[in-house]
Scaffold this active site. Structure first.
Site, PDB file in Angstrom:
ATOM      1  N   GLY A   1       0.799  -1.221   0.000  1.00 32.35           N
ATOM      2  CA  GLY A   1       0.000   0.000   0.000  1.00 32.35           C
ATOM      3  C   GLY A   1       0.830   1.269   0.000  1.00 32.35           C
ATOM      4  O   GLY A   1       2.035   1.243  -0.215  1.00 32.35           O
TER       5      GLY A   1
ATOM      6  N   HIS B   1       2.448   4.330  -5.186  1.00 35.51           N
ATOM      7  CA  HIS B   1       3.055   5.389  -5.985  1.00 35.51           C
ATOM      8  C   HIS B   1       3.258   4.871  -7.398  1.00 35.51           C
ATOM      9  O   HIS B   1       2.872   3.736  -7.725  1.00 35.51           O
ATOM     10  CB  HIS B   1       4.379   5.845  -5.352  1.00 35.51           C
ATOM     11  N   GLU B   2       3.891   5.701  -8.214  1.00 33.47           N
ATOM     12  CA  GLU B   2       4.073   5.405  -9.627  1.00 33.47           C
ATOM     13  C   GLU B   2       4.786   4.054  -9.860  1.00 33.47           C
ATOM     14  O   GLU B   2       4.511   3.378 -10.846  1.00 33.47           O
ATOM     15  CB  GLU B   2       4.838   6.570 -10.268  1.00 33.47           C
TER      16      GLU B   2
ATOM     17  N   HIS C   1       4.473   1.255  -8.076  1.00 36.23           N
ATOM     18  CA  HIS C   1       3.441   0.219  -7.981  1.00 36.23           C
ATOM     19  C   HIS C   1       2.529   0.253  -9.215  1.00 36.23           C
ATOM     20  O   HIS C   1       2.180  -0.786  -9.768  1.00 36.23           O
ATOM     21  CB  HIS C   1       2.567   0.444  -6.752  1.00 36.23           C
TER      22      HIS C   1
ATOM     23  N   GLN D   1       7.610  -9.350   8.058  1.00 38.93           N
ATOM     24  CA  GLN D   1       8.845  -8.989   7.349  1.00 38.93           C
ATOM     25  C   GLN D   1       9.519  -7.759   7.948  1.00 38.93           C
ATOM     26  O   GLN D   1      10.534  -7.301   7.431  1.00 38.93           O
ATOM     27  CB  GLN D   1       8.578  -8.799   5.854  1.00 38.93           C
TER      28      GLN D   1
ATOM     29  N   GLY E   1       8.893  -5.497  -8.613  1.00 41.94           N
ATOM     30  CA  GLY E   1       9.756  -4.418  -9.084  1.00 41.94           C
ATOM     31  C   GLY E   1      11.232  -4.755  -8.917  1.00 41.94           C
ATOM     32  O   GLY E   1      11.635  -5.314  -7.892  1.00 41.94           O
TER      33      GLY E   1
ATOM     34  N   ASP F   1      13.444  -3.866  -5.708  1.00 40.59           N
ATOM     35  CA  ASP F   1      13.783  -4.792  -4.627  1.00 40.59           C
ATOM     36  C   ASP F   1      14.450  -6.016  -5.256  1.00 40.59           C
ATOM     37  O   ASP F   1      13.846  -7.085  -5.386  1.00 40.59           O
ATOM     38  CB  ASP F   1      12.520  -5.165  -3.846  1.00 40.59           C
TER      39      ASP F   1
ATOM     40  N   SER G   1       7.585   4.169  -0.985  1.00 41.03           N
ATOM     41  CA  SER G   1       6.606   4.649   0.010  1.00 41.03           C
ATOM     42  C   SER G   1       7.332   5.384   1.126  1.00 41.03           C
ATOM     43  O   SER G   1       6.774   6.256   1.778  1.00 41.03           O
ATOM     44  CB  SER G   1       5.816   3.481   0.594  1.00 41.03           C
ATOM     45  N   ARG G   2       8.586   5.018   1.383  1.00 42.48           N
ATOM     46  CA  ARG G   2       9.338   5.613   2.491  1.00 42.48           C
ATOM     47  C   ARG G   2       9.891   7.008   2.165  1.00 42.48           C
ATOM     48  O   ARG G   2      10.356   7.690   3.075  1.00 42.48           O
ATOM     49  CB  ARG G   2      10.481   4.687   2.927  1.00 42.48           C
TER      50      ARG G   2
HETATM   51  P1  AMP Z   1       6.024  -2.566  -1.542  1.00 42.14           P
HETATM   52  O1  AMP Z   1       4.647  -1.979  -1.426  1.00 42.14           O
HETATM   53  O2  AMP Z   1       7.107  -1.631  -1.176  1.00 42.14           O
HETATM   54  O3  AMP Z   1       6.119  -3.932  -0.899  1.00 42.14           O
HETATM   55  O4  AMP Z   1       6.241  -2.832  -3.099  1.00 42.14           O
HETATM   56  C1  AMP Z   1       5.348  -3.640  -3.832  1.00 42.14           C
HETATM   57  C2  AMP Z   1       5.956  -3.950  -5.178  1.00 42.14           C
HETATM   58  O5  AMP Z   1       6.211  -2.734  -5.881  1.00 42.14           O
HETATM   59  C3  AMP Z   1       7.292  -4.684  -5.060  1.00 42.14           C
HETATM   60  O6  AMP Z   1       7.377  -5.673  -6.072  1.00 42.14           O
HETATM   61  C4  AMP Z   1       8.289  -3.589  -5.284  1.00 42.14           C
HETATM   62  O7  AMP Z   1       9.524  -4.047  -5.818  1.00 42.14           O
HETATM   63  C5  AMP Z   1       7.553  -2.725  -6.302  1.00 42.14           C
HETATM   64  N1  AMP Z   1       8.102  -1.378  -6.306  1.00 42.14           N
HETATM   65  C6  AMP Z   1       8.281  -0.547  -5.243  1.00 42.14           C
HETATM   66  N2  AMP Z   1       8.880   0.600  -5.618  1.00 42.14           N
HETATM   67  C7  AMP Z   1       9.100   0.478  -6.960  1.00 42.14           C
HETATM   68  C8  AMP Z   1       9.698   1.321  -7.944  1.00 42.14           C
HETATM   69  N3  AMP Z   1      10.200   2.519  -7.636  1.00 42.14           N
HETATM   70  N4  AMP Z   1       9.759   0.874  -9.215  1.00 42.14           N
HETATM   71  C9  AMP Z   1       9.255  -0.340  -9.553  1.00 42.14           C
HETATM   72  N5  AMP Z   1       8.688  -1.178  -8.668  1.00 42.14           N
HETATM   73  C10 AMP Z   1       8.604  -0.778  -7.396  1.00 42.14           C
END
Ligand code: AMP
Length: 276
Positions: A28, A31-32, A34, A58, A143, A146, A182-183
């Protein structure tokens, strides 16, 4: 767009659908980055499922679980154009009382993020396995931001024979190069400016690589020098590792992962480039 929370509602919805199903797992505060995963899923699949779950298992005891940013209403508005089903399980649904089963990838999680965040990937692989079992997608979208997570999930999919294609999407960046995260909302304006140092150090190492340098240590040192020159940044690790095994390299051969984790006070940012 339909919102489900229980496994029962999820599977009733899932099995009323035919055709190709794609899953985008998220925590959640979207951002762009996601949304780029969701757009890709929309292009490739008949039905797009997005999960939003801030997975407590995690996060380490000293990490930012309690203050991880959340705004479900805004998330729903953002994903509506790309999403058929949004799954928002509660912690009690995901980990009911008496929960005791874990999925762990052994070797790949010993390095980089795994070394700095003990137990992190055990939480990630466990929840992703549960998301996969719940949605039973044909494709799942992650993404490159990570990078180690991608490597670990690919390993889990191979080892546990999940019949799912893992699709990796490029890192979405702000115009000045900062990887979207998100951070990033935790950064004050000065830190936000300084945070481009991750991208700048990766770019410098990439240029060195492209000029023919193949010493892992020289690439690491280049990144460290640039990070070290930014007073607001405290580097946690800087790595030049083999893309497949994630082991640190003396001499670069084949595909390589440059990666780093850097603190701006309490805010921890990661970034990476893949070369070769
Ligand atoms: P998170 O909500 O941070 O767990 O991210 C969810 C998914 O979005 C994961 O597969 C991340 O690698 C991907 N993601 C987060 N930030 C980015 C980004 N800047 N560019 C591409 N994918 C992203």
């Amino acid at each position: 767009m339909r919102n489900v929370s229980t496994f029962h509602d999820l599977s009733t919805t899932r099995f009323s659908l035919s055709g190709m199903v794609g899953l985008v797992p998220t925590m959640g505060y979207l951002h762009e980055g996601h949304l780029s995963l969701m757009r890709r899923a929309r292009e490739e699949c008949d039905h797009v499922f997005v999960s939003i779950f801030v997975n407590p298992t995690q996060f380490g005891p000293k990490e930012d679980l309690a203050k991880y940013p959340r705004d479900l209403e805004r998330d729903f508005r953002l994903i509506e154009p790309y999403t058929d089903v949004v799954w928002t399980p509660s912690e009690a649904i995901m980990y009911p009382q008496g929960y005791q089963t874990w999925v762990e990838v052994e070797a790949l999680t010993k390095f980089l993020e795994g070394a700095m965040r003990p137990g992190h990937f055990r939480g990630v692989t466990t929840v992703v396995a549960k998301l996969f079992n719940g949605v039973q997608p044909h494709k799942a979208y992650f993404g490159q931001k990570d990078a180690q997570q991608v490597a670990v999930i690919r390993q889990m999919v191979r080892d546990l024979n999940f019949p799912i294609e893992i699709v990796v999407c490029p890192t979405a960046r702000e115009p000045d190069g900062l990887a979207r995260s998100s951070r990033n909302v935790y950064l004050d304006p000065e830190q936000r400016k300084a945070a481009t140092v991750l991208f700048r150090s990766l770019r410098a190492a990439k240029e060195l690589y492209e000029s023919g340098e193949r010493s892992g240590e020289k690439l690491r040192q280049t990144m460290k020098d640039i990070l070290g020159a930014e007073p607001l940044a405290q580097m946690q690790y800087v790595s030049c590792a083999d893309y497949d095994t994630l082991e640190e390299l003396d001499e670069i051969k084949g595909k390589v992962l440059l990666s780093m984790a850097v603190f701006f006070e309490k805010t921890r940012l990661i970034d990476n480039f893949v070369l070769g």
